[in-house]
Design a protein around this motif. Structure first.
Motif, PDB file in Angstrom:
ATOM      1  N   ARG A 224       0.817  -1.036  -0.077  1.00  0.00           N
ATOM      2  CA  ARG A 224       0.034  -0.025  -0.080  1.00  0.00           C
ATOM      3  C   ARG A 224       0.942   1.358   0.042  1.00  0.00           C
ATOM      4  O   ARG A 224       0.522   2.225  -0.835  1.00  0.00           O
ATOM      5  N   LEU A 225       1.844   1.298   0.951  1.00  0.00           N
ATOM      6  CA  LEU A 225       2.800   2.538   0.927  1.00  0.00           C
ATOM      7  C   LEU A 225       3.500   2.559  -0.375  1.00  0.00           C
ATOM      8  O   LEU A 225       3.634   3.768  -0.649  1.00  0.00           O
ATOM      9  N   ASP A 226       3.829   1.361  -0.832  1.00  0.00           N
ATOM     10  CA  ASP A 226       4.761   1.626  -2.299  1.00  0.00           C
ATOM     11  C   ASP A 226       3.712   2.262  -3.184  1.00  0.00           C
ATOM     12  O   ASP A 226       4.252   3.013  -4.028  1.00  0.00           O
ATOM     13  N   SER A 227       2.710   1.858  -3.289  1.00  0.00           N
ATOM     14  CA  SER A 227       1.758   2.276  -4.446  1.00  0.00           C
ATOM     15  C   SER A 227       1.523   3.781  -4.315  1.00  0.00           C
ATOM     16  O   SER A 227       1.080   4.506  -5.235  1.00  0.00           O
ATOM     17  N   LEU A 228       1.535   4.194  -3.245  1.00  0.00           N
ATOM     18  CA  LEU A 228       1.097   5.639  -2.621  1.00  0.00           C
ATOM     19  C   LEU A 228       2.484   6.515  -2.697  1.00  0.00           C
ATOM     20  O   LEU A 228       2.295   7.882  -3.062  1.00  0.00           O
ATOM     21  N   ILE A 229       3.739   6.085  -2.406  1.00  0.00           N
ATOM     22  CA  ILE A 229       4.867   6.928  -2.486  1.00  0.00           C
ATOM     23  C   ILE A 229       5.870   6.813  -3.647  1.00  0.00           C
ATOM     24  O   ILE A 229       6.458   7.745  -4.251  1.00  0.00           O
ATOM     25  N   THR A 230       5.944   5.398  -3.878  1.00  0.00           N
ATOM     26  CA  THR A 230       7.312   5.416  -4.889  1.00  0.00           C
ATOM     27  C   THR A 230       6.834   5.776  -6.240  1.00  0.00           C
ATOM     28  O   THR A 230       5.668   5.819  -6.597  1.00  0.00           O
ATOM     29  N   PRO A 231       7.801   5.895  -7.235  1.00  0.00           N
ATOM     30  CA  PRO A 231       7.191   6.361  -8.393  1.00  0.00           C
ATOM     31  C   PRO A 231       6.400   5.421  -9.249  1.00  0.00           C
ATOM     32  O   PRO A 231       5.871   5.580 -10.307  1.00  0.00           O
ATOM     33  N   SER A 232       6.960   4.019  -8.977  1.00  0.00           N
ATOM     34  CA  SER A 232       6.136   2.988  -9.604  1.00  0.00           C
ATOM     35  C   SER A 232       4.716   2.745  -9.403  1.00  0.00           C
ATOM     36  O   SER A 232       3.800   2.425  -9.848  1.00  0.00           O
ATOM     37  N   GLY A 233       4.345   3.606  -8.112  1.00  0.00           N
ATOM     38  CA  GLY A 233       2.981   3.908  -7.988  1.00  0.00           C
ATOM     39  C   GLY A 233       1.928   4.612  -8.631  1.00  0.00           C
ATOM     40  O   GLY A 233       0.807   4.907  -8.405  1.00  0.00           O
ATOM     41  N   GLY A 234       2.982   5.695  -9.373  1.00  0.00           N
ATOM     42  CA  GLY A 234       2.162   6.403 -10.363  1.00  0.00           C
ATOM     43  C   GLY A 234       1.870   7.684  -9.850  1.00  0.00           C
ATOM     44  O   GLY A 234       0.617   8.371 -10.184  1.00  0.00           O
ATOM     45  N   ASN A 235       2.427   8.244  -8.656  1.00  0.00           N
ATOM     46  CA  ASN A 235       2.005   9.532  -8.099  1.00  0.00           C
ATOM     47  C   ASN A 235       3.153  10.365  -8.306  1.00  0.00           C
ATOM     48  O   ASN A 235       3.952  10.465  -7.378  1.00  0.00           O
ATOM     49  N   PRO A 236       2.986  11.268  -9.235  1.00  0.00           N
ATOM     50  CA  PRO A 236       4.087  12.019  -9.566  1.00  0.00           C
ATOM     51  C   PRO A 236       4.158  13.396  -8.602  1.00  0.00           C
ATOM     52  O   PRO A 236       5.254  14.135  -8.612  1.00  0.00           O
ATOM     53  N   LYS A 237       3.093  13.410  -7.814  1.00  0.00           N
ATOM     54  CA  LYS A 237       3.166  14.757  -6.745  1.00  0.00           C
ATOM     55  C   LYS A 237       4.215  14.507  -5.559  1.00  0.00           C
ATOM     56  O   LYS A 237       4.377  15.419  -4.751  1.00  0.00           O
ATOM     57  N   ILE A 238       4.392  13.164  -5.353  1.00  0.00           N
ATOM     58  CA  ILE A 238       5.453  13.070  -4.329  1.00  0.00           C
ATOM     59  C   ILE A 238       6.963  13.419  -4.701  1.00  0.00           C
ATOM     60  O   ILE A 238       7.561  12.977  -5.614  1.00  0.00           O
ATOM     61  N   PRO A 239       7.480  14.338  -3.768  1.00  0.00           N
ATOM     62  CA  PRO A 239       8.711  14.864  -4.024  1.00  0.00           C
ATOM     63  C   PRO A 239       9.784  13.868  -3.932  1.00  0.00           C
ATOM     64  O   PRO A 239       9.565  12.949  -2.798  1.00  0.00           O
ATOM     65  N   PRO A 240      10.832  13.899  -4.571  1.00  0.00           N
ATOM     66  CA  PRO A 240      12.027  12.800  -4.699  1.00  0.00           C
ATOM     67  C   PRO A 240      12.542  12.679  -3.254  1.00  0.00           C
ATOM     68  O   PRO A 240      12.978  11.663  -2.894  1.00  0.00           O
TER      69      PRO A 240
END
Length: 271
Positions: A224-240
């Motif tokens: 669940r956290l990977d899908s929300l945070i990592t780039p593979s989760g598809g969320n471009p709004k998360i800062p690097p």
């Protein structure tokens, strides 16, 4: 002529003399004191209800002490025995009950013990208390009361078997998310000891290797956290920088969990 059952007083005396009755009383104490502590927690009056919190874990100490004593009646002062002792899940919960008993009152640590207590107390009531009070009639004799008690016992058995797995899964999520989350927040806000998350992390490390439900909880939470945070989760709004911090923390937790604990060859016994 069929032999009559012993008098009710004798049946109850036999019941209460057994160590399992003390085990049952410990679970009942845990359940009742947790229920009495709940209103204090709901009204943020934690200190006023601290006595119910400590009594609840005193009940847990009694129950788990009985189980551990029956599992290890003879103490051996060897490293092999110590490893075997620490690998037993009831020993782990006994040690944590001692820790919680002396810790700042919180609701989340009570929940797993209360769930265990509910199922254990219910099963003991079905298999021991009801038969002691309402023994089955001799063969060939119909007793309406005994028939109703048998039906109730069967319903209890069906319900517990149906809901046990989901309850154990809930315990795992509460332990991983609820208890650890409460400890981290408490440490940050100086409401609980800074050492508490470290102690509990070691408990969770053992639970991860000895409990399928705990491993499943960790896997689902990580996914669940990977899908929300990592780039593979598809969320471009998360800062690097957030992604990097999350990956670093995730790696540290993984390394901590793998260190110094060997996965057992066989599954540990259930509660």
């Amino acid at each position: 002529m069929p032999a009559a059952h012993p008098p009710l007083g004798d049946r109850l005396l036999t019941l209460v003399k057994g160590p399992q009755f003390a085990w049952w009383l410990g679970h009942i104490t845990m359940l009742l004191c947790t229920a009495f502590y709940l209103p204090y927690w709901l009204t943020f009056n934690y200190k006023a209800g601290a006595h119910w919190y400590t009594r609840a874990f005193l009940g847990a100490l009694v129950s788990y002490s009985v189980v551990v004593y029956k599992s290890f009646p003879q103490v051996q002062f060897t490293s092999q025995f110590a490893q075997q002792l620490l690998a037993e899940e009831n020993v782990q919960y006994l040690l944590m009950a001692i820790f919680w008993w002396r810790s700042t009152p919180m609701l989340t640590p009570l929940i797993p013990y209360a769930i265990f207590a509910f199922f254990n107390a219910l099963n003991y009531t079905r298999t021991n208390i009801l038969p002691a009070i309402f023994p089955p009639p001799p063969a060939g004799i119909t007793d309406p009361t005994a028939t109703r008690v048998t039906a109730i016992s069967r319903k209890i058995q069906v319900w517990t078997e149906k809901n046990h797995a989901s309850a154990m899964a809930l315990v795992a999520y509460v332990e991983v998310v609820g208890v650890m989350g409460s400890l981290i927040i408490g440490a940050i806000t100086f409401q609980s000891s800074l050492l508490s998350p470290v102690v509990y992390a070691n408990f969770l490390r053992f639970r991860y290797f000895f409990s399928l439900h705990t491993r499943t909880a960790f896997a689902l939470i990580r996914a669940r956290l990977d899908s929300l945070i990592t780039p593979s989760g598809g969320n471009p709004k998360i800062p690097p920088v957030v992604v990097q911090a999350y990956v670093a923390v995730r790696g540290a937790i993984t390394r901590f969990g793998q260190a110094a604990v060997q996965q057992p060859a066989a599954s540990a016994r259930t509660q």
